[in-house]
Each structure stands twice: as C-alpha cells, then as structure tokens.
Design a protein around this motif. Structure first.
Motif, short mmCIF file in Angstrom:
data_model
loop_
_atom_site.label_atom_id
_atom_site.label_comp_id
_atom_site.label_asym_id
_atom_site.label_seq_id
_atom_site.Cartn_x
_atom_site.Cartn_y
_atom_site.Cartn_z
N VAL A 65 32.09 35.82 49.12
CA VAL A 65 32.62 37.04 48.51
C VAL A 65 31.55 38.09 48.26
O VAL A 65 31.83 39.11 47.63
N GLU A 66 30.33 37.90 48.77
CA GLU A 66 29.22 38.81 48.47
C GLU A 66 29.03 39.90 49.52
O GLU A 66 27.98 40.55 49.54
N GLY A 67 30.00 40.10 50.40
CA GLY A 67 29.77 40.88 51.61
C GLY A 67 29.41 42.33 51.43
O GLY A 67 28.83 42.94 52.34
N THR A 68 29.73 42.95 50.29
CA THR A 68 29.37 44.36 50.11
C THR A 68 27.97 44.54 49.56
O THR A 68 27.44 45.65 49.60
N GLY A 69 27.37 43.48 49.02
CA GLY A 69 26.07 43.62 48.38
C GLY A 69 26.12 44.27 47.01
O GLY A 69 25.08 44.48 46.39
N SER A 70 27.32 44.56 46.52
CA SER A 70 27.50 45.20 45.22
C SER A 70 27.97 44.16 44.22
O SER A 70 29.07 43.59 44.37
N PRO A 71 27.19 43.88 43.16
CA PRO A 71 27.64 42.91 42.16
C PRO A 71 29.00 43.26 41.57
O PRO A 71 29.85 42.38 41.37
N ALA A 72 29.23 44.54 41.31
CA ALA A 72 30.51 44.94 40.72
C ALA A 72 31.67 44.67 41.67
O ALA A 72 32.73 44.18 41.24
N ARG A 73 31.49 44.97 42.95
CA ARG A 73 32.58 44.74 43.91
C ARG A 73 32.80 43.26 44.12
O ARG A 73 33.93 42.80 44.34
N THR A 74 31.73 42.46 44.08
CA THR A 74 31.90 41.02 44.21
C THR A 74 32.73 40.47 43.06
O THR A 74 33.68 39.69 43.27
N LEU A 75 32.42 40.88 41.83
CA LEU A 75 33.19 40.41 40.68
C LEU A 75 34.62 40.90 40.74
O LEU A 75 35.55 40.17 40.35
N GLU A 76 34.82 42.11 41.24
CA GLU A 76 36.19 42.63 41.38
C GLU A 76 36.97 41.80 42.39
O GLU A 76 38.15 41.47 42.17
N THR A 77 36.33 41.46 43.52
CA THR A 77 37.00 40.64 44.53
C THR A 77 37.38 39.28 43.96
O THR A 77 38.50 38.79 44.17
N VAL A 78 36.47 38.66 43.21
CA VAL A 78 36.77 37.35 42.61
C VAL A 78 37.95 37.45 41.65
O VAL A 78 38.87 36.62 41.66
N ALA A 79 37.96 38.49 40.82
CA ALA A 79 39.05 38.66 39.86
C ALA A 79 40.38 38.92 40.57
O ALA A 79 41.42 38.35 40.19
N ARG A 80 40.37 39.74 41.62
CA ARG A 80 41.61 40.03 42.33
C ARG A 80 42.11 38.80 43.09
O ARG A 80 43.32 38.58 43.19
N LEU A 81 41.19 38.02 43.63
CA LEU A 81 41.61 36.78 44.28
C LEU A 81 42.30 35.86 43.28
O LEU A 81 43.34 35.26 43.59
N GLY A 82 41.74 35.78 42.08
CA GLY A 82 42.35 34.93 41.07
C GLY A 82 43.70 35.41 40.61
O GLY A 82 44.61 34.61 40.34
N ALA A 83 43.88 36.72 40.52
CA ALA A 83 45.13 37.29 40.01
C ALA A 83 46.19 37.48 41.07
O ALA A 83 47.38 37.33 40.81
N GLU A 84 45.77 37.82 42.32
CA GLU A 84 46.74 38.26 43.33
C GLU A 84 46.84 37.37 44.56
O GLU A 84 47.80 37.49 45.32
N VAL A 85 45.86 36.50 44.77
CA VAL A 85 45.85 35.68 45.99
C VAL A 85 46.07 34.20 45.70
O VAL A 85 46.95 33.57 46.28
N LEU A 86 45.29 33.63 44.81
CA LEU A 86 45.40 32.20 44.54
C LEU A 86 46.81 31.79 44.09
O LEU A 86 47.33 30.77 44.57
N PRO A 87 47.46 32.53 43.19
CA PRO A 87 48.81 32.11 42.80
C PRO A 87 49.78 32.09 43.98
O PRO A 87 50.61 31.17 44.08
N ALA A 88 49.69 33.05 44.87
CA ALA A 88 50.59 33.08 46.02
C ALA A 88 50.32 31.91 46.97
O ALA A 88 51.25 31.31 47.52
N LEU A 89 49.05 31.57 47.16
CA LEU A 89 48.72 30.44 48.03
C LEU A 89 49.22 29.13 47.43
O LEU A 89 49.79 28.29 48.11
N ARG A 90 49.01 28.97 46.13
CA ARG A 90 49.36 27.70 45.49
C ARG A 90 50.87 27.54 45.36
O ARG A 90 51.38 26.42 45.43
N SER A 91 51.59 28.62 45.19
CA SER A 91 53.04 28.51 45.13
C SER A 91 53.63 28.11 46.47
O SER A 91 54.70 27.50 46.54
N ALA A 92 52.90 28.44 47.55
CA ALA A 92 53.38 28.07 48.88
C ALA A 92 53.18 26.59 49.17
O ALA A 92 53.79 26.06 50.05
#
Length: 337
Positions: free
Chosen positions: A310-337
């Motif tokens: 998740v570090e691909g932008t080199g921006s600490p803030a964007r990395t943390l944003e990606t992790v938070a969005r994955l937790g809120a918007e991606v992981l629940p959808a994957l696990r419900s499937a």
C-alpha cells in the motif's frame, strides 16, 4: 487480508522516518480490520530501507495487540538458520503467537559478501538451510552434519513449534516448499495466471509426499499467501495516475541497488512498462474496482490470503488513507462474499 510493507525509500525521505511510518501503517492496519502485516527485508539499498524484518516486526508487535506480524521475507542465505529460529521463537512467545516467519532465497547480492555467508550458500545451500530452520522450529534439539552446517546437538531455547512461509519465484522453490509441506508466498511481480501456475506446480510436488507433522489432516494444502500492489482513490483513473507518477521515482534508483556480488549481469527492468503491468494486474482503482480484482484473483488462483503493498505513492498520508479506505470500503465487501 494483510498489508505488505517494503519500507520503500522514496527519494528525499529519511530512512528513520520511513521505518517509523512503517510501524504506524501496521497500527493503522490493525485499526482497519486487517488480519496481518508483513515486513520486507533489504540490505544496502533504498528499494527497502529495513535490513532486519525481524527487528521491525518486534517493534510493530509491541505497538499492537491483535494483528499478526510476519517477515516477507527474512533472507535465509544471509544468516544462520538456527539464529533466525531463535529470534522467531522469542517473538512467537513474547507476542502470544502473533508472529509469523517468512523466508526466501534472495539473490546473489552484496549481503552474501558483507556477512560472510558466501555465494555458495545462495546457489546450493538453500534446501539445507531451510531444513535446518524447520528442525530448529520443531521444538526439539537440533544438530547438523551437512555441506554448509556442522555442529553438535543443542537445545533451542526457547523452544517453539512454528512453520515458516517460503517465498517462491521459481518452479524449483515451489517444489521444494511442496515436499516439505510449507506454504508459499507469491510475489507481486506476477499476475493471476502465473500465480495459478505456481500453485499447480506446488500441488504436483505434493503428490506422493506424506503429510508433514505440522500440517493438519483436514487441510488440503497449506494456506498460501499472494502479494499484490493496491492503491485506492475515488476513481480507477486517478488511482492509476497517482501510481504511475510516483512509482518510477522509487523504482528507478531503488532497483539499481541490487548489485551482484560476483559481477554477473544484473537483470534490468523497463520501469514504465513494469509500473503499467502492476497497475493492470493488481487492485489499483476505486473501492469497487479493488473488490472486483481481488475476487477475480481468488476465483482464478484458489488463493484465499492476500497481502497488499500500500506504499505506492510514497506519501505517508495517502498510504494511511488507502489502509483506512480498504478497511471501510473493501474488506467488508470481500468478506461478505
């Protein structure tokens, strides 16, 4: 689902800051609901600025309470397998079983010279070192009388029963892991077709091999792990654009750090083409696109454990944003499937 952290040294970043941020990402991954975090190890280069994945994993374990932390990977030819087993055992006990050891063969790079382990350990000694590591993690005393290791029987203190994960980038390593019943870690440099093919090679290598003592009878095969690049934005176009702008700044100088110890020609990558490949084969895009790509990977490969770089932008803030969005918007959808 996990995160895969290279501790990437983007130009202009301070290595100490990168290491501190890497631990912060592990903490963020725990808050976001990820199951594990895996830390890479590199020596004498900016591609990754963590030379001891075990050490940084210890720091991350001390700052978290639930998430599993592993090494992806500890470079086995660069160190003594029993010493590595001792470190793994310490973390296993001190963390309450939240540490996982991943090991790999690495390459013919400078650490073999600096640490005195030698090129032969890399070229011929990996199976012997892997077997010795597994024996040292069996909970029993260990001795050696091989080509690269010879010593009298000693107890491993503290004893621990653990099984390493093995990074596999070739058929030979996949079959080696298969014969020992060890799970594979498959890298982010290949797509679903290549990962599925590696799983098939592994299954072929398991034919006629008895069940290893650490593998439960009900398990059809060990739980392999697949790494992928991941970046989330409001649109897929924006996510791809951000990585295509940022990744070359890291990869161009970073890949140059792979210096062969014996002067052999170093493999070269077309960095723009490589970045384009990573964005096409991995979950880089909107949350919906990421869910779709990861579901496709599971369906094509049968792999059910994904770890996301998740570090691909080199921006600490964007990395943390990606992790938070994955937790809120991606992981629940994957696990419900």
């Amino acid at each position: 689902m996990g995160v895969f952290l290279i501790a990437a040294g983007f130009p202009g970043t301070d290595p100490g800051d990168v290491l501190r941020h890497t631990v912060e990402v592990v903490e963020a991954a725990e808050r976001a609901g990820f199951d594990d975090a895996w830390i890479a190890e590199h020596h004498f280069m900016t591609y990754g600025v963590c030379p001891s994945a075990v050490t940084l994993a210890a720091v991350a374990l001390g700052r978290t309470s639930r998430i599993t932390v592993g090494t992806a990977v500890s470079v086995l030819p660069a160190q003594h397998p029993v010493a590595l087993a001792e470190q793994a055992a310490v973390l296993h006990h001190a963390s309450g079983g939240r540490f996982r050891l991943g090991v790999g063969r690495g390459g013919p790079w400078l650490e073999l010279e600096v640490f005195g382990t030698g090129l032969a350990r890399y070229e011929r000694g990996f199976p012997e070192a892997l077997d010795l590591l597994c024996e040292a993690l069996s909970g029993r005393p260990v001795s050696a009388d091989g080509d690269f290791f010879r010593f009298r029987e000693v107890p491993v203190v503290p004893p621990a029963r653990m099984s390493p994960v093995v990074a596999c980038t070739s058929d030979a390593t996949a079959r080696l892991a298969a014969r020992r019943g060890l799970p594979m870690l498959l890298g982010m440099h290949v797509g679903d077709e290549e990962k599925a093919d590696m799983v098939a090679r592994y299954d072929e290598g398991r034919e006629g091999v008895g069940r290893p003592p650490h593998l439960r009878e009900e398990d059809a095969r060990p739980a392999h792990i697949a790494a992928a690049v991941c970046h989330v934005a409001d649109s897929t176009a924006r996510a791809v654009r951000e990585l295509k702008e940022a990744l070359p700044r890291w990869l161009e100088p970073g890949l140059a750090g792979y210096v062969p110890v014996d002067g052999r020609p170093r493999p070269r990558r077309d960095v723009p083409a490589y970045v384009d490949l990573l964005c096409r084969i991995h979950p880089v895009g909107s949350p919906e696109h990421c869910v779709e790509k990861m579901r496709a990977t599971v369906a094509r490969t049968g792999l059910r454990h994904l770890v996301l770089m998740v570090e691909g932008t080199g921006s600490p803030a964007r990395t943390l944003e990606t992790v938070a969005r994955l937790g809120a918007e991606v992981l629940p959808a994957l696990r419900s499937a």
